[in-house]
Write a protein that holds these residues in place. Structure first.
Motif, PDB file in Angstrom:
ATOM      1  N   LYS A  29       0.851  -1.196   0.000  1.00 30.78           N
ATOM      2  CA  LYS A  29       0.000   0.000   0.000  1.00 30.78           C
ATOM      3  C   LYS A  29       0.886   1.246   0.000  1.00 30.78           C
ATOM      4  O   LYS A  29       1.914   1.294   0.654  1.00 30.78           O
ATOM      5  CB  LYS A  29      -0.880  -0.012   1.246  1.00 30.78           C
ATOM      6  N   ILE A  30       0.471   2.261  -0.751  1.00 31.07           N
ATOM      7  CA  ILE A  30       1.189   3.535  -0.717  1.00 31.07           C
ATOM      8  C   ILE A  30       0.995   4.145   0.677  1.00 31.07           C
ATOM      9  O   ILE A  30      -0.118   4.230   1.183  1.00 31.07           O
ATOM     10  CB  ILE A  30       0.663   4.488  -1.805  1.00 31.07           C
ATOM     11  N   GLY A  31       2.077   4.548   1.307  1.00 28.67           N
ATOM     12  CA  GLY A  31       1.994   5.087   2.655  1.00 28.67           C
ATOM     13  C   GLY A  31       2.092   4.020   3.724  1.00 28.67           C
ATOM     14  O   GLY A  31       1.717   4.249   4.877  1.00 28.67           O
ATOM     15  N   ILE A  32       2.626   2.849   3.362  1.00 29.00           N
ATOM     16  CA  ILE A  32       2.708   1.736   4.318  1.00 29.00           C
ATOM     17  C   ILE A  32       3.626   2.079   5.492  1.00 29.00           C
ATOM     18  O   ILE A  32       3.445   1.564   6.605  1.00 29.00           O
ATOM     19  CB  ILE A  32       3.205   0.452   3.602  1.00 29.00           C
ATOM     20  N   PHE A  33       4.613   2.980   5.260  1.00 31.15           N
ATOM     21  CA  PHE A  33       5.530   3.329   6.346  1.00 31.15           C
ATOM     22  C   PHE A  33       4.779   3.993   7.502  1.00 31.15           C
ATOM     23  O   PHE A  33       5.035   3.697   8.671  1.00 31.15           O
ATOM     24  CB  PHE A  33       6.634   4.268   5.851  1.00 31.15           C
ATOM     25  N   GLU A  34       3.862   4.904   7.180  1.00 27.14           N
ATOM     26  CA  GLU A  34       3.102   5.572   8.236  1.00 27.14           C
ATOM     27  C   GLU A  34       2.265   4.561   9.025  1.00 27.14           C
ATOM     28  O   GLU A  34       2.150   4.670  10.257  1.00 27.14           O
ATOM     29  CB  GLU A  34       2.184   6.640   7.627  1.00 27.14           C
ATOM     30  N   ASP A  35       1.708   3.576   8.325  1.00 25.61           N
ATOM     31  CA  ASP A  35       0.928   2.535   9.013  1.00 25.61           C
ATOM     32  C   ASP A  35       1.827   1.724   9.938  1.00 25.61           C
ATOM     33  O   ASP A  35       1.446   1.398  11.081  1.00 25.61           O
ATOM     34  CB  ASP A  35       0.263   1.600   7.995  1.00 25.61           C
ATOM     35  N   LEU A  36       3.033   1.408   9.456  1.00 19.53           N
ATOM     36  CA  LEU A  36       3.979   0.646  10.283  1.00 19.53           C
ATOM     37  C   LEU A  36       4.406   1.447  11.512  1.00 19.53           C
ATOM     38  O   LEU A  36       4.464   0.916  12.624  1.00 19.53           O
ATOM     39  CB  LEU A  36       5.214   0.284   9.461  1.00 19.53           C
ATOM     40  N   ALA A  37       4.696   2.736  11.290  1.00 16.12           N
ATOM     41  CA  ALA A  37       5.128   3.579  12.402  1.00 16.12           C
ATOM     42  C   ALA A  37       4.058   3.650  13.483  1.00 16.12           C
ATOM     43  O   ALA A  37       4.354   3.635  14.685  1.00 16.12           O
ATOM     44  CB  ALA A  37       5.463   4.979  11.895  1.00 16.12           C
ATOM     45  N   GLU A  38       2.798   3.688  13.050  1.00 17.86           N
ATOM     46  CA  GLU A  38       1.694   3.761  14.016  1.00 17.86           C
ATOM     47  C   GLU A  38       1.516   2.439  14.757  1.00 17.86           C
ATOM     48  O   GLU A  38       1.360   2.416  15.985  1.00 17.86           O
ATOM     49  CB  GLU A  38       0.396   4.132  13.287  1.00 17.86           C
ATOM     50  N   ARG A  39       1.584   1.334  14.013  1.00 18.51           N
ATOM     51  CA  ARG A  39       1.356   0.022  14.627  1.00 18.51           C
ATOM     52  C   ARG A  39       2.521  -0.387  15.526  1.00 18.51           C
ATOM     53  O   ARG A  39       2.332  -1.139  16.487  1.00 18.51           O
ATOM     54  CB  ARG A  39       1.150  -1.032  13.535  1.00 18.51           C
ATOM     55  N   LEU A  40       3.734   0.090  15.205  1.00 15.49           N
ATOM     56  CA  LEU A  40       4.910  -0.304  15.983  1.00 15.49           C
ATOM     57  C   LEU A  40       5.347   0.785  16.962  1.00 15.49           C
ATOM     58  O   LEU A  40       6.473   0.750  17.462  1.00 15.49           O
ATOM     59  CB  LEU A  40       6.070  -0.646  15.038  1.00 15.49           C
ATOM     60  N   GLU A  41       4.495   1.730  17.205  1.00 16.10           N
ATOM     61  CA  GLU A  41       4.794   2.791  18.155  1.00 16.10           C
ATOM     62  C   GLU A  41       5.131   2.184  19.523  1.00 16.10           C
ATOM     63  O   GLU A  41       4.374   1.402  20.081  1.00 16.10           O
ATOM     64  CB  GLU A  41       3.588   3.740  18.300  1.00 16.10           C
ATOM     65  N   GLY A  42       6.287   2.521  20.045  1.00 12.66           N
ATOM     66  CA  GLY A  42       6.695   1.999  21.345  1.00 12.66           C
ATOM     67  C   GLY A  42       7.390   0.655  21.283  1.00 12.66           C
ATOM     68  O   GLY A  42       7.824   0.135  22.324  1.00 12.66           O
ATOM     69  N   ASP A  43       7.493   0.048  20.088  1.00 10.84           N
ATOM     70  CA  ASP A  43       8.179  -1.238  19.956  1.00 10.84           C
ATOM     71  C   ASP A  43       9.684  -0.999  20.073  1.00 10.84           C
ATOM     72  O   ASP A  43      10.287  -0.317  19.238  1.00 10.84           O
ATOM     73  CB  ASP A  43       7.859  -1.873  18.598  1.00 10.84           C
ATOM     74  N   GLU A  44      10.318  -1.554  21.072  1.00 12.65           N
ATOM     75  CA  GLU A  44      11.740  -1.313  21.322  1.00 12.65           C
ATOM     76  C   GLU A  44      12.646  -2.126  20.406  1.00 12.65           C
ATOM     77  O   GLU A  44      13.861  -1.907  20.372  1.00 12.65           O
ATOM     78  CB  GLU A  44      12.068  -1.638  22.786  1.00 12.65           C
ATOM     79  N   LYS A  45      12.078  -3.063  19.658  1.00 14.83           N
ATOM     80  CA  LYS A  45      12.899  -3.926  18.813  1.00 14.83           C
ATOM     81  C   LYS A  45      13.340  -3.232  17.524  1.00 14.83           C
ATOM     82  O   LYS A  45      14.333  -3.640  16.909  1.00 14.83           O
ATOM     83  CB  LYS A  45      12.139  -5.214  18.461  1.00 14.83           C
ATOM     84  N   VAL A  46      12.607  -2.231  17.085  1.00 14.21           N
ATOM     85  CA  VAL A  46      12.946  -1.591  15.819  1.00 14.21           C
ATOM     86  C   VAL A  46      12.630  -0.102  15.898  1.00 14.21           C
ATOM     87  O   VAL A  46      11.558   0.289  16.323  1.00 14.21           O
ATOM     88  CB  VAL A  46      12.192  -2.259  14.640  1.00 14.21           C
ATOM     89  N   SER A  47      13.604   0.722  15.476  1.00 17.65           N
ATOM     90  CA  SER A  47      13.414   2.174  15.471  1.00 17.65           C
ATOM     91  C   SER A  47      12.832   2.607  14.122  1.00 17.65           C
ATOM     92  O   SER A  47      12.866   1.856  13.143  1.00 17.65           O
ATOM     93  CB  SER A  47      14.759   2.870  15.693  1.00 17.65           C
ATOM     94  N   LYS A  48      12.337   3.824  14.062  1.00 17.89           N
ATOM     95  CA  LYS A  48      11.784   4.336  12.811  1.00 17.89           C
ATOM     96  C   LYS A  48      12.868   4.452  11.741  1.00 17.89           C
ATOM     97  O   LYS A  48      12.615   4.222  10.562  1.00 17.89           O
ATOM     98  CB  LYS A  48      11.127   5.693  13.043  1.00 17.89           C
ATOM     99  N   THR A  49      14.073   4.792  12.160  1.00 19.73           N
ATOM    100  CA  THR A  49      15.169   4.931  11.201  1.00 19.73           C
ATOM    101  C   THR A  49      15.495   3.594  10.547  1.00 19.73           C
ATOM    102  O   THR A  49      15.609   3.479   9.318  1.00 19.73           O
ATOM    103  CB  THR A  49      16.433   5.470  11.903  1.00 19.73           C
ATOM    104  N   ARG A  50      15.640   2.541  11.377  1.00 18.36           N
ATOM    105  CA  ARG A  50      15.927   1.206  10.818  1.00 18.36           C
ATOM    106  C   ARG A  50      14.738   0.708  10.000  1.00 18.36           C
ATOM    107  O   ARG A  50      14.920   0.026   8.990  1.00 18.36           O
ATOM    108  CB  ARG A  50      16.236   0.219  11.948  1.00 18.36           C
ATOM    109  N   LEU A  51      13.543   1.038  10.438  1.00 18.93           N
ATOM    110  CA  LEU A  51      12.334   0.616   9.728  1.00 18.93           C
ATOM    111  C   LEU A  51      12.303   1.243   8.331  1.00 18.93           C
ATOM    112  O   LEU A  51      12.020   0.562   7.337  1.00 18.93           O
ATOM    113  CB  LEU A  51      11.099   1.038  10.529  1.00 18.93           C
TER     114      LEU A  51
END
Length: 215
Positions: A29-51
């Motif tokens: 989906k176009i804009g999938i990064f924003e969806d991932l950032a929202e769903r993984l908010e607070g996840d310590e295993k992966v940062s937004k930069t690495r994502l």
């Protein structure tokens, strides 16, 4: 997460209907990064930069670019339909794929040329050695006892783990294999999954980052 491959593996575990680690990929989906950032908010295993880095590498991979065809259905994180691929997106993906393949072919050609140079140098060294062995020994007017020195051992390149693509930098010393020979080189430029390196002999070649090792 140590690298982008690990991040994608983690995403494939969390969202198996969206991300894959083998076989054909699914158009995202176009804009999938924003969806991932929202769903993984607070996840310590992966940062937004690495994502972001991992997502860029995933969508630039050959197996992903091959499925970007006009009319194909995009999917969201849960595998639900999220729009169709337009013709301009297919055209851009094909151009990116063609350019990537051309770079790989160029790198392979440069690698073959480097291997030929190494083989040529080895043949010349062997010929010089053979000629020296056949030449009659020189006689000196006076015999002088000279202490025998052990020949200097050639430096051995210790090939360690493959380099971390996320921390690889210009100027970094790395190891790589050319034919059966391990060599040390310096990173000149970095371009997504490839890097241009300069051998100590002065020759520069392009290689896949996955072939570089720490030294």
């Amino acid at each position: 997460m140590p690298n982008s491959k690990a991040v994608i593996g983690y995403l494939a575990e969390l969202f198996p209907n969206c991300f894959t680690i083998a076989g054909d990929a699914l158009p995202l989906k176009i804009g999938i990064f924003e969806d991932l950032a929202e769903r993984l908010e607070g996840d310590e295993k992966v940062s937004k930069t690495r994502l972001r880095t991992a997502l860029r590498q995933y969508t630039n991979s050959w197996r992903y670019l091959r499925v970007v065809k006009a009319g194909a259905t995009r999917v969201d994180l849960d595998g639900a339909e999220a729009g169709l691929i337009e013709a301009e997106h297919e055209s851009h993906a094909q151009e990116t794929l063609d350019a990537s393949r051309a770079k790989v072919q160029q790198a392979q050609k440069a690698k073959r040329e480097a291997q030929r140079e190494v083989q040529k140098a080895q043949r010349e060294a062997q010929q010089t050695k053979s000629a020296a062995a056949k030449a009659p020994p020189k006689r000196s007017a006076r015999k002088v006892d000279v202490p025998q020195r052990k020949p200097k051992a050639e430096p051995v390149v210790a090939m360690k783990n493959t380099v971390n693509v996320d921390t690889l930098s210009v100027g970094q010393r790395v190891g790589l294999k050319i034919g059966k020979n391990s060599m040390v080189a310096t990173v000149s430029t970095i371009d997504k999954t490839e890097a241009q390196v300069q051998l100590d002999s002065g020759m520069t070649i392009k290689v896949a980052i996955s072939e570089l090792h720490e030294v």
